[in-house]
Enzyme design. Structure first.
Site, PDB file in Angstrom:
ATOM      1  N   HIS A   1      -1.788   0.496  -9.579  1.00  0.00           N
ATOM      2  CA  HIS A   1      -2.400  -0.533  -8.725  1.00  0.00           C
ATOM      3  C   HIS A   1      -2.959  -1.680  -9.581  1.00  0.00           C
ATOM      4  O   HIS A   1      -4.149  -2.004  -9.520  1.00  0.00           O
ATOM      5  CB  HIS A   1      -3.515   0.090  -7.867  1.00  0.00           C
ATOM      6  CG  HIS A   1      -3.790  -0.683  -6.606  1.00  0.00           C
ATOM      7  ND1 HIS A   1      -4.005  -0.075  -5.394  1.00  0.00           N
ATOM      8  CD2 HIS A   1      -3.879  -2.008  -6.372  1.00  0.00           C
ATOM      9  CE1 HIS A   1      -4.224  -0.990  -4.472  1.00  0.00           C
ATOM     10  NE2 HIS A   1      -4.153  -2.174  -5.043  1.00  0.00           N
TER      11      HIS A   1
ATOM     12  N   ARG B   1       0.866  -1.181   0.000  1.00  0.00           N
ATOM     13  CA  ARG B   1       0.000   0.000   0.000  1.00  0.00           C
ATOM     14  C   ARG B   1       0.899   1.226   0.000  1.00  0.00           C
ATOM     15  O   ARG B   1       1.967   1.221   0.620  1.00  0.00           O
ATOM     16  CB  ARG B   1      -0.899   0.035   1.245  1.00  0.00           C
ATOM     17  CG  ARG B   1      -2.101  -0.915   1.189  1.00  0.00           C
ATOM     18  CD  ARG B   1      -3.174  -0.458   0.189  1.00  0.00           C
ATOM     19  NE  ARG B   1      -4.309  -1.354   0.156  1.00  0.00           N
ATOM     20  CZ  ARG B   1      -4.467  -2.398  -0.659  1.00  0.00           C
ATOM     21  NH1 ARG B   1      -3.545  -2.683  -1.546  1.00  0.00           N
ATOM     22  NH2 ARG B   1      -5.563  -3.137  -0.599  1.00  0.00           N
TER      23      ARG B   1
ATOM     24  N   GLU C   1      -3.186   7.723  -3.882  1.00  0.00           N
ATOM     25  CA  GLU C   1      -3.734   7.165  -5.121  1.00  0.00           C
ATOM     26  C   GLU C   1      -5.253   7.269  -5.230  1.00  0.00           C
ATOM     27  O   GLU C   1      -5.800   7.268  -6.337  1.00  0.00           O
ATOM     28  CB  GLU C   1      -3.304   5.706  -5.308  1.00  0.00           C
ATOM     29  CG  GLU C   1      -3.968   4.718  -4.357  1.00  0.00           C
ATOM     30  CD  GLU C   1      -3.520   3.282  -4.628  1.00  0.00           C
ATOM     31  OE1 GLU C   1      -2.310   3.023  -4.695  1.00  0.00           O
ATOM     32  OE2 GLU C   1      -4.409   2.416  -4.761  1.00  0.00           O
TER      33      GLU C   1
HETATM   34  P1  NAD Z   1      -1.026 -11.531   4.506  1.00  0.00           P
HETATM   35  O1  NAD Z   1      -1.975 -11.155   5.582  1.00  0.00           O
HETATM   36  O2  NAD Z   1      -0.954 -12.944   4.040  1.00  0.00           O
HETATM   37  O3  NAD Z   1       0.461 -11.085   4.926  1.00  0.00           O
HETATM   38  C1  NAD Z   1       0.742  -9.892   5.601  1.00  0.00           C
HETATM   39  C2  NAD Z   1       1.927 -10.141   6.535  1.00  0.00           C
HETATM   40  O4  NAD Z   1       2.226  -8.907   7.189  1.00  0.00           O
HETATM   41  C3  NAD Z   1       1.598 -11.169   7.648  1.00  0.00           C
HETATM   42  O5  NAD Z   1       2.567 -12.196   7.641  1.00  0.00           O
HETATM   43  C4  NAD Z   1       1.641 -10.355   8.943  1.00  0.00           C
HETATM   44  O6  NAD Z   1       2.164 -11.058  10.038  1.00  0.00           O
HETATM   45  C5  NAD Z   1       2.564  -9.214   8.538  1.00  0.00           C
HETATM   46  N1  NAD Z   1       2.364  -8.016   9.363  1.00  0.00           N
HETATM   47  C6  NAD Z   1       1.200  -7.415   9.660  1.00  0.00           C
HETATM   48  N2  NAD Z   1       1.429  -6.311  10.420  1.00  0.00           N
HETATM   49  C7  NAD Z   1       2.768  -6.233  10.586  1.00  0.00           C
HETATM   50  C8  NAD Z   1       3.627  -5.306  11.250  1.00  0.00           C
HETATM   51  N3  NAD Z   1       3.138  -4.258  11.918  1.00  0.00           N
HETATM   52  N4  NAD Z   1       4.967  -5.529  11.210  1.00  0.00           N
HETATM   53  C9  NAD Z   1       5.475  -6.611  10.570  1.00  0.00           C
HETATM   54  N5  NAD Z   1       4.709  -7.517   9.906  1.00  0.00           N
HETATM   55  C10 NAD Z   1       3.367  -7.324   9.924  1.00  0.00           C
HETATM   56  O7  NAD Z   1      -1.347 -10.544   3.308  1.00  0.00           O
HETATM   57  P2  NAD Z   1      -0.981 -10.719   1.762  1.00  0.00           P
HETATM   58  O8  NAD Z   1      -2.110 -11.403   1.060  1.00  0.00           O
HETATM   59  O9  NAD Z   1       0.400 -11.253   1.628  1.00  0.00           O
HETATM   60  O10 NAD Z   1      -1.048  -9.189   1.282  1.00  0.00           O
HETATM   61  C11 NAD Z   1      -0.119  -8.224   1.747  1.00  0.00           C
HETATM   62  C12 NAD Z   1      -0.589  -6.837   1.356  1.00  0.00           C
HETATM   63  O11 NAD Z   1      -0.495  -6.691  -0.063  1.00  0.00           O
HETATM   64  C13 NAD Z   1      -2.093  -6.576   1.649  1.00  0.00           C
HETATM   65  O12 NAD Z   1      -2.281  -6.121   2.974  1.00  0.00           O
HETATM   66  C14 NAD Z   1      -2.472  -5.529   0.636  1.00  0.00           C
HETATM   67  O13 NAD Z   1      -2.361  -4.238   1.215  1.00  0.00           O
HETATM   68  C15 NAD Z   1      -1.415  -5.687  -0.470  1.00  0.00           C
HETATM   69  N6  NAD Z   1      -2.035  -6.087  -1.753  1.00  0.00           N
HETATM   70  C16 NAD Z   1      -1.785  -5.339  -2.857  1.00  0.00           C
HETATM   71  C17 NAD Z   1      -2.338  -5.693  -4.077  1.00  0.00           C
HETATM   72  C18 NAD Z   1      -2.061  -4.903  -5.359  1.00  0.00           C
HETATM   73  O14 NAD Z   1      -2.761  -5.092  -6.359  1.00  0.00           O
HETATM   74  N7  NAD Z   1      -1.046  -4.039  -5.390  1.00  0.00           N
HETATM   75  C19 NAD Z   1      -3.165  -6.816  -4.159  1.00  0.00           C
HETATM   76  C20 NAD Z   1      -3.390  -7.581  -3.005  1.00  0.00           C
HETATM   77  C21 NAD Z   1      -2.818  -7.213  -1.796  1.00  0.00           C
END
Ligand code: NAD
Length: 329
Positions: free
Chosen positions: A294, A233, A262
């Site tokens: 995005h 994000r 964005e």
């Molecule tokens: P997920 O929940 O599987 O993984 C997120 C990880 O972040 C987890 O392992 C969690 O423990 C860790 N985490 C959370 N808070 C934390 C902190 N304060 N410090 C350290 N680690 C922390 O999520 P995911 O499916 O891998 O997605 C990750 C991110 O990608 C989503 O939150 C979303 O914002 C973003 N995303 C972007 C797109 C895009 O099109 N650009 C699409 C999907 C997701």
């Protein structure tokens, strides 16, 4: 159930209608859901927003007055929803917990490889008849160290790809992933990961505690010439600090699929507009920066899963069933 699908494009409509198969009454609008447009939800107990909809306190109060009880988000992230207000108003919020981690991981890799091998420059140059190689020098990914910040579903999918390419993979997460060891991923504190990574890729959710995780101080820890990739994000990076690190040539390359401001810009055609966001425009002036709108999630498989999960969320809500996608009820 009657559901208003906001910020919807043709592709949303195509995939959702195919998954719905007549089960729910879906009404599509391209209009972005914000406080001033929330009146359009009159008569819809369910609303299906996307990440550019701004579901803040004002929007939620209007929706609640109009009788909306359910928000079925077409996204994994829910930082665009003011959750305490939704909860206080008694709304149920559901999301798509998982669709295709591969889509986003593969896109992060696409940004890395394009920046490394200057594909964005080569594409334009060759059309102008310039076949010089000067300025296109890259490096082998094999043997390089990549720091993955956030080792959940997407971070781990990227780690697997990078290990296959012969990269060393470092990880940072509050909760280390049990599959990481087998993959040879080494967990380090964030600061140490930054010191050792030639490339860093962000895969965390945007939360108050992760806002501007990469600030000026932490960017300075990266080795000179490092590459930063963000498909998480926009708010994970302090963009002004990022621009500073690019201007001083401390950073070698930056790939951004997301941008902190964005919501005002993305998913729209601004060809004939004057874009007044100077920070965004400054980013576009760097030859070693690729910005995309995005699109990391945007694969056929991901859209099919988002649509199927959204329809299942509506059905489960109607039939009084909970599932893993309930953020709260
Ligand atoms: P997920 O929940 O599987 O993984 C997120 C990880 O972040 C987890 O392992 C969690 O423990 C860790 N985490 C959370 N808070 C934390 C902190 N304060 N410090 C350290 N680690 C922390 O999520 P995911 O499916 O891998 O997605 C990750 C991110 O990608 C989503 O939150 C979303 O914002 C973003 N995303 C972007 C797109 C895009 O099109 N650009 C699409 C999907 C997701």
């Amino acid at each position: 159930m009657r559901c208003l699908v906001t910020s919807s494009r043709n592709y949303d409509q195509d995939f959702l209608l195919a998954a719905n198969n007549g089960r729910h009454e879906l009404v599509f609008t391209e209009t972005t859901l914000i406080a001033n447009t929330a009146f359009m939800a009159q008569g819809f107990p369910a609303v299906c927003p996307f990440v550019d909809d701004r579901i803040d306190q004002d929007t939620l109060h209007t929706l609640a007055k109009l009788g909306t009880k359910l928000l079925v988000l077409r996204s994994t992230g829910y930082n665009h929803v003011h959750l305490p207000t939704a909860k206080q108003l008694g709304m149920t919020v559901m999301r798509v917990r998982e669709y295709s981690p591969y889509a986003v991981a593969e896109f992060a890799l696409t940004l890395m490889l394009s920046l490394n091998r200057h594909l964005h420059k080569a594409y334009n140059r060759i059309r102008e008849g310039n076949l010089l190689l000067d300025g296109l020098l890259g490096f082998d990914m094999h043997g390089k160290t990549v720091g993955i910040v956030g080792t959940g579903k997407i971070g781990m999918a990227l780690a697997r790809i990078l290990r296959g390419m012969g990269c060393h993979v470092l990880g940072y997460d509050l909760y280390p992933n049990p599959d990481a060891q087998e993959l040879g991923m080494v967990y380090l504190p964030l600061e140490e990961l930054l010191r050792q990574s030639q490339i860093v890729s962000l895969h965390l959710p945007l939360l108050p505690e992760t806002q501007h995780l990469l600030n000026a101080e932490r960017l300075a820890l990266l080795p000179k010439g490092a590459m930063v990739i963000n498909t998480g994000r926009g708010g994970l990076i302090d963009t002004v600090a990022l621009i500073g690190a690019l201007k001083s040539q401390h950073l070698g390359a930056v790939g951004l699929d997301v941008y902190e401001e964005e919501a005002e810009l993305y998913f729209r055609d601004h060809c004939d507009d004057i874009i007044c966001d100077d920070t965004f425009e400054r980013l576009l002036t760097f030859p070693n920066v690729i910005v995309t709108g995005h699109q990391a999630f945007f694969t056929r498989e991901a859209l099919q899963t988002i649509a199927a999960t959204t329809i299942q969320n509506l059905t489960d809500y109607c039939e009084g069933r909970s599932n893993d996608n309930v953020v709260f009820a």
